[in-house]
Design a protein around this motif. Structure first.
Motif, short mmCIF file in Angstrom:
data_model
loop_
_atom_site.label_atom_id
_atom_site.label_comp_id
_atom_site.label_asym_id
_atom_site.label_seq_id
_atom_site.Cartn_x
_atom_site.Cartn_y
_atom_site.Cartn_z
N PRO A 198 -0.60 3.42 -11.49
CA PRO A 198 -0.07 2.00 -10.89
C PRO A 198 -1.04 1.80 -9.74
N ALA A 199 -1.60 2.70 -9.01
CA ALA A 199 -2.44 2.43 -7.72
C ALA A 199 -3.76 1.72 -8.02
N LYS A 200 -4.19 1.96 -9.40
CA LYS A 200 -5.52 1.18 -9.90
C LYS A 200 -5.02 -0.07 -10.74
N GLU B 261 -17.13 4.19 -10.66
CA GLU B 261 -16.43 5.37 -11.41
C GLU B 261 -14.97 5.00 -11.95
N ASP B 262 -14.17 4.42 -11.45
CA ASP B 262 -12.93 3.81 -11.71
C ASP B 262 -13.46 2.60 -13.15
N ARG B 263 -14.18 1.88 -12.58
CA ARG B 263 -14.39 0.86 -13.69
C ARG B 263 -14.90 1.37 -14.99
N ALA C 231 0.69 -1.13 -0.03
CA ALA C 231 0.12 -0.07 0.13
C ALA C 231 1.04 1.17 0.13
N LEU C 232 1.92 1.24 0.55
CA LEU C 232 2.88 2.34 0.84
C LEU C 232 3.37 2.45 -0.50
N ALA C 233 4.02 1.39 -1.32
CA ALA C 233 4.48 1.39 -2.33
C ALA C 233 3.85 2.10 -3.45
N MET C 234 2.18 1.76 -3.50
CA MET C 234 1.36 2.45 -4.27
C MET C 234 1.27 3.55 -4.19
N MET C 235 1.20 4.28 -3.02
CA MET C 235 0.79 5.58 -2.84
C MET C 235 2.03 6.41 -3.16
N THR C 236 3.23 5.84 -2.72
CA THR C 236 4.35 6.63 -3.10
C THR C 236 4.53 6.77 -4.54
N GLY C 237 4.10 5.70 -5.46
CA GLY C 237 4.05 5.76 -6.81
C GLY C 237 3.13 6.49 -7.37
N ALA C 238 1.88 6.77 -6.62
CA ALA C 238 1.19 7.61 -7.48
C ALA C 238 1.54 8.89 -7.09
N PHE D 111 -2.35 -7.45 -11.36
CA PHE D 111 -0.97 -8.07 -11.73
C PHE D 111 -0.31 -8.93 -10.67
N THR D 112 0.52 -9.96 -10.85
CA THR D 112 1.13 -10.67 -9.95
C THR D 112 2.45 -10.05 -9.59
#
Length: 97
Positions: free
Chosen positions: A34-36, A65-67, A12-19, A41-42
């Motif tokens: 990347p967060a979405k 909304e995202d879909r 979760a931290l990596a996804m937030m940081t990447g975004a 993906f594996t």
């Protein structure tokens, strides 16, 4: 159980940081966020898709909304072509269901 919790927290931290580093999704496709996309993906490089059941679970966990945004992006010839495997799986699910 603690290892699983730590792993999920780190992800979760990596996804937030990447975004945050990417500047969010302003002006880009939802399919490039990347967060979405990470839940589908594996691997961290987002090259190997999850199983159909895992993909469906990740798809249904998104907001409506995202879909809708992702389905729209898949309909774009340029964007959809660069995410053809992902878009094919969303079409198998009937778009948003």
């Amino acid at each position: 159980m603690n290892i699983k919790m730590l792993s999920m927290g780190a992800m979760a931290l990596a996804m937030m940081t990447g975004a945050a580093l990417a500047g969010g999704s302003t002006g880009t496709s939802a399919l490039d966020d990347p967060a979405k996309m990470t839940p589908f993906f594996t691997d961290a490089g987002m090259k190997t898709m999850k199983s159909d059941d895992e993909f469906k679970a990740a798809w249904m966990a998104l907001t409506e909304e995202d879909r809708a945004s992702m389905t729209k992006d898949c309909g774009d010839n340029v964007i959809g072509k660069s995410h053809d495997n992902f878009c094919a799986k969303t079409k198998q699910l009937g778009g948003a269901n």
